[in-house]
Write an enzyme that holds these catalytic residues in place. Structure first.
Site, PDB file in Angstrom:
ATOM      1  N   ASP A 240       0.838  -1.206   0.000  1.00 45.44           N
ATOM      2  CA  ASP A 240       0.000   0.000   0.000  1.00 45.44           C
ATOM      3  C   ASP A 240       0.877   1.262   0.000  1.00 45.44           C
ATOM      4  OD1 ASP A 240      -2.836   0.929   0.433  1.00 45.44           O
ATOM      5  OD2 ASP A 240      -1.929   1.902   2.170  1.00 45.44           O
ATOM      6  N   GLU A 304       1.711  -0.591  -5.030  1.00 41.45           N
ATOM      7  CA  GLU A 304       0.647   0.363  -5.304  1.00 41.45           C
ATOM      8  C   GLU A 304       1.308   1.730  -5.221  1.00 41.45           C
ATOM      9  OE1 GLU A 304      -3.239   2.663  -3.806  1.00 41.45           O
ATOM     10  OE2 GLU A 304      -1.490   2.297  -2.579  1.00 41.45           O
TER      11      GLU A 304
HETATM   12  C1  NOJ Z   1      -4.493   2.869  -0.832  1.00 45.70           C
HETATM   13  C2  NOJ Z   1      -5.640   1.967  -0.553  1.00 45.70           C
HETATM   14  O1  NOJ Z   1      -5.940   1.253  -1.701  1.00 45.70           O
HETATM   15  C3  NOJ Z   1      -6.769   2.835  -0.071  1.00 45.70           C
HETATM   16  O2  NOJ Z   1      -7.959   2.131   0.029  1.00 45.70           O
HETATM   17  C4  NOJ Z   1      -6.382   3.458   1.249  1.00 45.70           C
HETATM   18  O3  NOJ Z   1      -7.368   4.394   1.631  1.00 45.70           O
HETATM   19  C5  NOJ Z   1      -5.046   4.179   1.154  1.00 45.70           C
HETATM   20  N1  NOJ Z   1      -4.056   3.453   0.411  1.00 45.70           N
HETATM   21  C6  NOJ Z   1      -4.482   4.427   2.517  1.00 45.70           C
HETATM   22  O4  NOJ Z   1      -4.043   3.215   3.082  1.00 45.70           O
END
Ligand code: NOJ
Length: 612
Positions: A240, A304
């Site tokens: 993440d 991500e």
């Molecule tokens: C990316 C995640 O996919 C999202 O759902 C989240 O709100 C943020 N990162 C913070 O962790």
């Protein structure tokens, strides 16, 4: 009679990308033991645990619910699943606020349930990727609780980004950064004496304090968390906010603003700024890669990272770093032929240059579902959620384009990510009442952003069961639209041309024809409109072909044609349709005198092979 068309070499400048799995051996990317490196062409299905299947009837999806329905993923034909967070969490951001990285939240089950899920997936031949949230913890994590209880300057505070405020009494935040979810990125705490004290940084919600990744304890702890899940048998981690761990020294002011999942080419006009994509993040991933490589098996890291351009994103998947990065530029291109072609070319080139395969994605739990996004009057627009007062998507057009976009995606070389429910053609829930919304983005922006709840609605499995089969009691943490009865899995199974059967067929054919490990050559000789090329059925010389509204490429023996224009086009003779996104559309164009050609209607993608 027709004969298979010749296969001319790609015209100069038209672009050809070598097979994704082939090419020179790249250290770290090509298995020493000749292993297939499963991720390079894998189709990975994202499970959002809250909304997949609820086994105990509390209205919240859970791990036993997922385990009981893993057969669905086998039947669908994917290679792996990625589980969004199921760790202990107060659920301030759907579980992306982790209070204990080594525990399962009671909402979702127990550690034994996680082990059972992993074991069942292994038996079924499915790989399992879990989510890792290293940029921030929950404010209910033991470390943050200890930091609040400790004094400024203490070792406890040094794991997070606590700073004194500006102004005469520290009453102003330390810098001007804004939270991605809206509002300020700093919150002031009360010190032990009850007086207002230091501020802490949270790039997301105030309940998600950012860790300080310059602190060796933070690095050691998260590596230990990786080990914990590797030892339980996971096949990898989706990381993440992978571009966010390190912030620029001194945390300087910055007037830029970033939005989630932004991958458009012009997203970073003046460079990355001080918050994201700092050089220091790469050392973290090199270290993690060494850790993963020390384990037997083929475990992967997936970034991500909302980083652009693709060449910059590809730095995350250099041979000694991660294995994959989500390609949000592809998602952001919308339903626009020239934009999609640019992203396909630049992604394949950038990833190819570092020996990585490209990933593709159209939907996830942070964006409006593509069956709705592509039904907006501007099919390149990505609103931050859709509410009842907003433009409502054209559902039929959106679904039609979504299936066409999906067939385009699944024919591209590399790895593809699917989001639960897209195989049913699910649209966004665009009529949720404000008072049922849970996304902090909605509350932090005062409703200006509708937020992400509309793509997180529990799945419909059975048309005539309580909660459409999601939960035995009929409870659901978000309401399901009544119209979803028509989209339930049981009504789509075995129905030719249903979204589900289209996905299933696409995944089977993708595998049979090796599309994921293939290469891409644009079939510009067809699109040019000269000779035996594609023709607009209505009219003669076709400016839509020239304007790039028809994308045609070859991958192995498969010709892929996506018609993003407004008029039908016809394939030259000698092609047999393998699969079409609209099963009713392709047919002989005899009425237009182009005998035996196959017509591809607007907003349709066709896969064809030589033959009749
Ligand atoms: C990316 C995640 O996919 C999202 O759902 C989240 O709100 C943020 N990162 C913070 O962790």
């Amino acid at each position: 009679m027709t004969t298979p068309p010749p296969r001319p070499a790609a015209p100069a400048g038209s672009g050809s990308h070598a097979p994704a799995g082939g090419g020179a051996r790249v250290p770290g990317q090509t298995g020493d033991d000749g292993a297939r490196q499963w991720w390079r062409d894998a189709v990975v299905y994202q499970v959002y645990p809250r909304s997949f299947a609820d086994s105990d009837g509390d209205g919240m999806g859970d791990l036993p619910g997922i385990t009981a329905r893993l057969d669905h993923l086998v039947e669908l034909g994917v290679d792996a699943l990625w589980l969004s967070p199921f760790y202990r969490s107060p659920q301030a951001d759907g579980g992306y606020d982790v209070a204990d990285y080594r525990a399962v939240d009671p909402l979702f089950g127990t550690l034994a349930d996680a082990d059972a899920l992993l074991a069942r997936a292994r038996d079924l031949g499915l790989r399992v990727i879990v989510d890792l949230v290293p940029n921030h913890t929950s404010d209910e994590h033991a470390w943050f609780v200890a930091a609040l209880a400790a004094a400024p300057g203490s070792p406890e505070r040094s794991r997070y980004l606590f700073r004194d405020g500006r102004g005469t009494d520290g009453e102003l935040p330390p810098n001007n950064w804004r939270s991605i979810l809206g509002g300020p990125a700093w919150t002031r705490v009360r010190e032990a004496d009850g007086r207002p004290g230091q501020w802490y940084l949270h790039l997301f919600d105030a309940k998600q304090p950012d860790l300080d990744w310059t602190n060796p304890q933070v690095r050691a702890e998260l590596e230990d968390v990786l080990r914990f899940w590797l030892e339980r048998g996971v096949d990898g981690f989706r990381v993440d906010v992978a571009h966010g761990l390190i912030k620029a020294d001194g945390l300087p002011d910055w007037d830029g603003q970033v939005a989630m999942v932004d991958g458009a080419d012009d997203a970073w006009p003046e460079g990355p700024g001080p918050i994201f994509d700092q050089e220091g993040v790469h050392e973290v991933y090199r270290s993690w890669r060494r850790l993963l490589d020390s384990f037997p098996g083929e475990q992967v890291l997936v970034a991500e990272a909302w980083v652009d351009p693709p060449a910059r994103l590809a730095r995350y998947v250099r041979p000694d770093e991660m294995h994959q990065a989500f390609n949000f530029a592809f998602l952001a291109a919308g339903w626009d032929g020239p934009a999609l072609r640019r992203v396909v070319d630049s992604s394949l080139a950038a990833n190819g240059a570092v020996g990585a395969t490209t990933t593709w994605v159209l939907s996830n739990h942070d964006v409006v579902r593509h069956a709705s996004r592509l039904g907006l009057s501007d099919p390149t627009h990505r609103p931050p959620g859709i509410g009842p007062g907003d433009e409502q998507p054209d559902a039929a057009l959106g679904l039609r384009r979504a299936l066409a976009a999906t067939l385009l995606m699944l024919a591209l070389p590399g790895s593809a990510y699917l989001y639960q429910g897209e195989e049913l053609g699910l649209p966004e829930h665009t009529a949720l009442d404000d008072d049922v919304r849970q996304d902090p983005a909605f509350w932090r922006t005062g409703g200006a952003e509708r937020g992400r709840d509309g793509c997180r609605v529990p799945l419909p499995w059975q048309a005539d069961a309580p909660a459409f089969g999601f939960s035995p009691t009929g409870a659901t943490w978000l309401p399901q639209p009544a119209a979803w009865a028509a989209l339930a899995l049981d009504g789509q199974r075995g129905r030719a041309g249903s979204p589900y059967e289209t996905y299933r067929a696409a995944l089977a054919l993708r595998r049979a024809h090796g599309l994921g490990s293939g290469g891409l050559t644009w079939a510009d000789e067809l699109v040019s409109g000269v000779g035996d090329g594609l023709r607009g059925v209505v009219g003669g010389a076709d400016d839509e072909l020239d304007a790039g509204k028809v994308l045609a490429f070859r991958n192995g023996d498969v010709l892929v044609v996506a018609n993003l224009g407004t008029r039908p086009v016809a394939l030259p003779t000698g092609w047999r349709v393998l699969l079409a996104s609209d099963a009713t559309a392709p047919g002989p164009a005899s009425s237009d005198g182009i005998d035996e050609r196959l017509v591809i209607q607007p907003d349709t993608t066709v896969w064809a092979v030589p033959g009749r």
